[in-house]
Each structure stands twice: as structure tokens, then as C-alpha cells.
Design a protein around this motif. Structure first.
Motif, mmCIF file in Angstrom:
data_model
loop_
_atom_site.group_PDB
_atom_site.id
_atom_site.type_symbol
_atom_site.label_atom_id
_atom_site.label_comp_id
_atom_site.label_asym_id
_atom_site.label_seq_id
_atom_site.Cartn_x
_atom_site.Cartn_y
_atom_site.Cartn_z
ATOM 1 N N LEU A 1 0.827 -1.210 0.000
ATOM 2 C CA LEU A 1 0.000 0.000 0.000
ATOM 3 C C LEU A 1 0.863 1.261 0.000
ATOM 4 O O LEU A 1 1.899 1.307 0.667
ATOM 5 N N LYS A 2 0.419 2.281 -0.721
ATOM 6 C CA LYS A 2 1.134 3.546 -0.825
ATOM 7 C C LYS A 2 0.309 4.654 -0.163
ATOM 8 O O LYS A 2 -0.756 5.024 -0.680
ATOM 9 N N PRO A 3 0.763 5.205 0.986
ATOM 10 C CA PRO A 3 -0.010 6.253 1.663
ATOM 11 C C PRO A 3 -0.358 7.439 0.771
ATOM 12 O O PRO A 3 -1.407 8.063 0.964
ATOM 13 N N ARG A 4 0.494 7.775 -0.193
ATOM 14 C CA ARG A 4 0.177 8.913 -1.061
ATOM 15 C C ARG A 4 -1.039 8.634 -1.944
ATOM 16 O O ARG A 4 -1.614 9.562 -2.520
ATOM 17 N N LYS A 5 -1.439 7.364 -2.047
ATOM 18 C CA LYS A 5 -2.617 7.004 -2.836
ATOM 19 C C LYS A 5 -3.913 7.140 -2.045
ATOM 20 O O LYS A 5 -5.006 6.987 -2.598
#
Length: 315
Positions: A51-55
Motif C-alpha cells: 500500500l502507498k499512503p500517497r494514494k
């Protein structure tokens, strides 16, 4: 759409279960993710995933108990360090705005993206665009607590491209027009009707994610005909008296919610540390006597919706 559980415990973290956080991955639908609750160390759990927090586009908070919000400040700050520039909106009960803004201000946290916070006083629609409608309603807990219903809007039918070719439609923009529901006129003057080469529209999914709550009618209404219902199960039948005392539900009460709502699938979470990992299957088995399609979530497990709203579990 995929639901990944980052924390499935109740009250405080344990070695097996972190505090509450659920990521709804909408990467195919809109290229973003929505987070539901953000318990302490949620960002640590994210480090063990792809998972990418910026997404993360939206964060929906059910209530202001610490096991549902103490991970927010760290995650918001890290999203900046990780290159997040797109706007982020937080939704939640009154008080979430003061808490987040005070924490950011006092800690001197610098955000590289616009942060919006929407507080709710009344039940109803909290977000809507051309793809989704999100409803919220008040549940029955010891503090004001929300449940959320996410409805994907009707999906367009599929283009039967071979049939279109048979009718003489050439490759190019006419195929796109048909896919969008418009009739087209061919070079020889014949009209091809979209209804003849496009399947019927398809119903979207419905996901209901409930915060901490007793068994209540509001939960059933939010879960009505849902594809997936996520319901807390802090207690079991033997501890039902404690559940009522602390504003929580049992596994069996959650099963009755799903049954009365005529939902398709039930996922139990917010499991008390009194239940060891080996007891999870027993909790699910008990609930299945009321509602067959029940499972108990554990940290990192994912539930992916595939064609025709079938569910695949990724352990």
C-alpha cells in the motif's frame, strides 16, 4: 475493489491484532484508496504491505476513541515525506477537526498536500460523485459513532465487439460511441443501435463498514442488500452481557444484522484479545449458524471483489 485489514483488534493492540484500520483499495475504479479508521501504528502495518499512503484519497473515521484515531497524526505526516501532493479529505464526527488540527499545529507537522476535514452532525450522504455515493448513519455506542455505506453506481454494459463487427461497425470512434450508449450511422446509411451490441448495465457493489456498536436497526439499514458487511464482534454469546454494557456487539448479533439485511457476505472484526487466534474459526463457525457466509478477519487479510461480485480471500 479490495478490502485489506490492517488492524482487527479491539481496544488496545495485541501481538496478533493491531487496532482498527481497513483499507479499501479502489485502484481499478479510481486509482486511489480509502481508509476506514486509523488506529495506533496503522502506518507501521502499511510498511508490511504494498500500500502507498500517497494514494490515500479519503479517510473515514467512525468515532473518536483512541483505538480508531491514534494513528492519524503519524500517517498524515508520513504521507508528506512519501511524496503525497494530492488532496486528502477526512470525514468523521464532530471533534475530529479540532483533534487533527491541534495535533498537527502543536507538533509542527508540515503537510505537502491540501487537507480537508468534514465533520458530520446528521445522518445522510457524506460524499457523492459520478462513481460512488457514501452514506453515514449513527450507530449505538458509548460515544457518537458512525457507520458507512459505500455504493458503487451502476456500471455501463459491455460492448459485444464481435457482434458490432458483424453488423459492419469499423474499428474507431463509432465503437466508442456505441459503448457509451449512442446509436451510430454507418457509411452505407444503416443505423446500429447501442442496445443491440451492448449488454445491460451492471449493478455496482455495496460495502457497509460499521464502527463500534450494539446490535441496532441503524446497522441493518446501512447493511441492506450489501455485498460485504464489516461488523465488529468484540464479544461472543458467552459474554453478551459485557457487550451490551460497553456498547459492543457479539459475533451472533453481527450475524443477525447480516441476515436481516439480506447481505451477501459478513466479515467480523474488532475482536477482543480475550479470544486467541485459534478461537477465530470457532467465532466464525458460531456465526455461520445464523449467517452462512461469515468469516473472521485477521491483520493483513484481503477480500477482493471479482466478476459478478464474487469474493476471493487473499491471506
Amino acid at each position: 475493489m479490495e478490502l485489506q485489514f490492517l488492524g482487527t483488534g479491539a481496544g488496545m493492540p495485541s501481538k496478533e491484532r493491531n487496532t482498527t484500520a481497513i483499507m479499501m483499495k479502489l485502484l481499478d475504479e479510481r486509482g486511489t484508496m480509502w481508509l476506514f479508521d486509523c488506529g495506533e501504528a496503522t502506518q507501521h502495518r502499511i510498511l508490511h504491505t504494498s500500500l502507498k499512503p500517497r494514494k490515500i484519497e479519503k479517510i473515514f473515521i467512525t468515532h473518536l476513541h483512541g483505538d480508531h484515531i491514534f494513528g492519524l497524526p503519524g500517517l498524515l505526516g508520513s504521507r508528506s515525506f512519501l511524496g503525497g501532493t494530492e488532496p486528502l479529505t477526512i470525514y468523521g464526527p464532530r471533534g475530529i477537526k479540532e483533534w487533527v488540527e491541534t495535533t498537527i499545529r502543536i507538533s509542527g507537522t508540515h503537510l505537502t498536500y491540501p487537507l480537508f476535514i468534514e465533520e458530520m452532525d446528521e445522518a445522510g450522504i457524506v460524499f457523492e460523485d459520478e462513481q460512488f455515493t457514501v452514506y453515514a448513519a449513527w450507530l449505538e455506542h458509548v460515544v457518537p459513532c458512525l457507520g458507512y455505506r459505500i455504493e458503487q453506481k451502476e456500471l455501463p454494459g459491455a460492448l459485444l465487439i464481435e457482434k458490432a463487427y458483424e453488423l459492419g461497425v469499423p474499428k474507431g470512434p463509432l465503437l466508442g460511441a456505441l459503448k457509451n450508449g449512442a446509436d451510430v450511422t454507418l457509411a452505407d446509411g444503416r443505423v446500429v443501435h447501442a442496445k443491440d451490441v451492448v449488454t445491460s448495465p451492471k449493478a455496482g457493489f455495496i460495502v457497509t463498514i460499521l464502527g463500534d456498536t450494539k446490535y441496532c436497526d441503524q446497522a441493518i439499514q446501512l447493511a441492506k442488500n450489501a455485498t460485504i458487511v464489516v461488523h465488529e464482534a468484540t464479544f461472543d454469546d458467552t459474554t453478551a452481557q459485557l457487550a451490551a454494557q460497553y456498547g459492543h456487539a457479539t459475533n451472533m448479533e453481527a450475524a443477525h444484522v447480516a441476515k436481516h439485511a439480506e447481505a451477501k457476505y459478513l466479515i467480523l472484526t474488532h475482536i477482543s484479545a480475550r479470544f486467541l487466534p485459534a478461537q477465530s474459526e470457532a467465532l466464525a463457525k458460531q456465526a455461520r449458524t445464523v449467517f452462512e457466509h461469515t468469516s473472521v478477519a485477521h491483520d493483513y487479510i484481503s477480500y477482493a471483489l471479482i466478476s459478478d461480485n464474487d469474493i476471493v480471500i487473499k491471506d
